[in-house]
Design a protein around this motif. Structure first.
Motif, PDB file in Angstrom:
ATOM      1  N   ARG A 115       1.525 -33.044  -9.482  1.00  0.00           N
ATOM      2  CA  ARG A 115       0.780 -33.937 -10.374  1.00  0.00           C
ATOM      3  C   ARG A 115      -0.729 -33.700 -10.289  1.00  0.00           C
ATOM      4  NH1 ARG A 115       2.260 -40.219 -10.188  1.00  0.00           N
ATOM      5  NH2 ARG A 115       4.218 -39.251 -10.861  1.00  0.00           N
ATOM      6  N   SER A 116      -1.225 -33.358  -9.113  1.00  0.00           N
ATOM      7  CA  SER A 116      -2.672 -33.218  -8.944  1.00  0.00           C
ATOM      8  C   SER A 116      -3.209 -31.907  -9.520  1.00  0.00           C
ATOM      9  CB  SER A 116      -3.020 -33.302  -7.459  1.00  0.00           C
ATOM     10  OG  SER A 116      -2.357 -32.281  -6.723  1.00  0.00           O
ATOM     11  N   ARG A 117      -2.321 -30.989  -9.987  1.00  0.00           N
ATOM     12  CA  ARG A 117      -2.769 -29.684 -10.484  1.00  0.00           C
ATOM     13  C   ARG A 117      -2.930 -29.639 -11.999  1.00  0.00           C
ATOM     14  NH1 ARG A 117      -1.532 -26.380  -6.014  1.00  0.00           N
ATOM     15  NH2 ARG A 117      -1.951 -27.751  -4.246  1.00  0.00           N
ATOM     16  N   GLU A 163       5.704 -33.946  -1.885  1.00  0.00           N
ATOM     17  CA  GLU A 163       4.563 -33.883  -2.810  1.00  0.00           C
ATOM     18  C   GLU A 163       4.777 -34.928  -3.904  1.00  0.00           C
ATOM     19  OE1 GLU A 163       1.302 -33.437  -3.536  1.00  0.00           O
ATOM     20  OE2 GLU A 163       1.602 -31.500  -2.527  1.00  0.00           O
ATOM     21  N   SER A 164       3.762 -35.123  -4.735  1.00  0.00           N
ATOM     22  CA  SER A 164       3.874 -36.006  -5.899  1.00  0.00           C
ATOM     23  C   SER A 164       4.021 -35.118  -7.138  1.00  0.00           C
ATOM     24  CB  SER A 164       2.639 -36.898  -6.010  1.00  0.00           C
ATOM     25  OG  SER A 164       2.752 -37.752  -7.121  1.00  0.00           O
TER      26      SER A 164
END
Length: 511
Positions: A115-117, A163-164
């Motif tokens: 999600r953070s990428r 991870e998310s």
């Protein structure tokens, strides 16, 4: 070619982002709990355009969606489907997708994007740390009880690390009509898919993957605690008893002698080699990223077990020498070679010490150092650490620390062994010289004794034979067994008076 393909993929992602603002609804791109589907339509000779899929024509939905909370590396069954209205399904052109057989839905899989990428779209490549793709599948549309729609259903297994994520179901179909403006493409066919409109359909869900919880069993903890307390009580009681009976020195000598030390090192090496073998089978052979490491792993495992066998041979020989130590001492004393025995014992000790140090050094070079280096490499590549690998690394590190001290003592042990061998050779030469001198002196005394003139009669010389006089232990003139208390003033033939004088003469004759 790969560079050009990556550049095209990156361009498609950039163009899709630039058109997000014009999309009527962005569904999971804005809200991961949204149920609507997004369609990327690629017209012949154009770039993909993002639109919200018309609900009356194309319907993608989750049957068994991914849970909001997942556990790392645990398998989950995910199901999703694609429904196409009968008005659109008649324009769908089957395609192969590179698999040979023609299917109406010729590509379907799951994308799991971090999600953070950034945004998760069907065009994000399968790249570790960015996105993970499941295996692509294909299927045909089939008529259901609802005659106005034709449906294809897919089911897959999903397992992710911690991870998310944003998880999307990606489906791809080819059509000869643009459903947004009803434009048809007459040149579109199964043999000319580049003349067709390609629809990339996606629905998404958010998911957080957490670490696997550790289940603690207090029953086992109490059992381990009782075992540790029992061992501590036994050890403490033993030391108290030794201190009370003034045998503490013997206890320390028994605990810290060379045999116990080398036995502990051997057991530690056994544990390290066994743990390394288990980690090699359970981690290296099952990880595709470590396939190039497999030959080196086999070599290190085989060499480690051979080195352990050599250490066992040296330890067994050491123990056997200790058992025969008392026998060697008894034989040396019976042979009246005490000084030679001491020199031989010193040589045996020095040689045994040198052999044990050589065994420790070969174990360090062929077992501990390769194990530590390879385990560091495996743990740096594999994200999830193995208990066997960590234990092997810890045991090898402790063994390396102990054996590094033995390597520093090796030159001194070699000098002591050479010195002991030289002393033993000197003792052998001295013992041989002393033995020859003793034999010469005995032969000389015997020859002088038999060559000495004797004026006695043959009958007296016969009585004076050495083998008869030693057995009878009597005087030639006056036997001890017939000696009686003489009267005062009585003299024997030797001029002696009294019992004492007679005994003295008898002893003199005997010697």
């Amino acid at each position: 070619m790969n560079f050009v393909l990556r550049a095209q993929t990156l361009m498609l992602v950039i163009i899709s982002w630039t058109r997000l603002a014009r999309a009527e609804g962005q569904c999971y791109l804005d809200d991961t709990e949204s149920e609507c589907a997004l369609c990327w339509i690629t017209l012949p000779g154009q770039v993909p355009i993002l639109r919200r899929c018309p609900e009356g024509l194309i319907l993608a939905q989750w049957i068994t969606p991914p849970p909001r909370k997942l556990v790392e590396n645990q398998q989950y069954q995910i199901e999703y489907s694609l429904a196409v209205s009968s008005e659109v399904s008649s324009y769908i052109i089957p395609a192969s997708g590179g698999r040979g057989s023609l299917r109406e839905v010729w590509h379907a899989n799951l994308h799991s994007c971090v999600r953070s990428r950034g945004a998760c779209t069907p065009f994000v490549s399968d790249n570790p740390g960015l996105s993970t793709h499941s295996r692509s599948t294909a299927s045909n549309l089939s008529t259901t009880s609802t005659e106005s729609f034709e449906t294809a259903t897919f089911s897959e297994q999903l397992a992710l690390p911690e991870e998310s994520y944003v998880i999307i179901a990606h489906l791809r179909v080819t059509s000869s009509m643009n459903i947004f403006d009803n434009t048809t493409y007459t040149a579109c066919s199964a043999s000319s898919p580049e003349q067709c409109a390609v629809y990339d359909i996606a629905i998404g869900k958010g998911a957080d993957v957490e670490k696997k919880p550790i289940n603690i069993s207090y029953e086992n903890a109490y059992t381990y605690l009782a075992a540790v307390v029992t061992v501590l009580l036994v050890v403490t009681s033993s030391f108290v008893w030794a201190l009370y009976t003034n045998k503490l020195d013997r206890c320390f000598k028994a605990i810290f002698n060379d045999t116990v030390k080398h036995l502990c090192q051997f057991l530690l090496s056994c544990a390290s080699t066994t743990a390394y073998t288990i980690s090699f089978r359970t981690v290296v052979l099952k990880d595709e990223r470590l396939m190039d490491f497999v030959p080196l792993g086999y070599f290190c495992t085989i060499v480690g077990w051979i080195s352990l066998l050599v250490s066992f041979v040296f330890l067994a020989k050491h123990t056997y020498d200790d058992r025969n130590k008392q026998i060697l001492r008894t034989k040396a004393v019976l042979a009246e070679e005490k000084s030679r025995y001491l020199q031989h014992s010193n040589k045996v000790k020095a040689r045994r010490r040198l052999e044990i140090l050589v065994s420790s050094c070969q174990g360090m070079l062929f077992r501990d150092i390769p194990f530590i280096a390879t385990q560091f490499y495996v743990l740096s590549v594999v994200s999830s650490s193995s208990t066997a690998a960590l234990f092997s690394l810890m045991a090898s590190g402790i063994s390396l620390g102990l054996k590094s001290q033995d390597m520093l003592r090796l030159p001194k042990a070699y000098k002591n062994c050479m010195k002991a061998s030289q002393n033993l050779r000197s003792a052998d030469i001295s013992s041989s010289s002393a033995l020859r001198s003793s034999m010469r002196s005995r032969l000389s005394m015997r020859s002088r004794k038999w060559m000495k003139p004797n004026n006695r009669s043959p009958s007296e010389r016969k009585e004076k034979q050495p083998w008869e006089s030693r057995k009878k232990r009597t005087s030639p003139s006056v036997p001890i067994s017939e000696t009686t208390e003489p009267s005062k003033g009585a003299r024997d033939q030797n001029g002696c008076t009294g019992k004492t004088c007679t005994m003295a003469h008898a002893l003199c004759y005997e010697s």
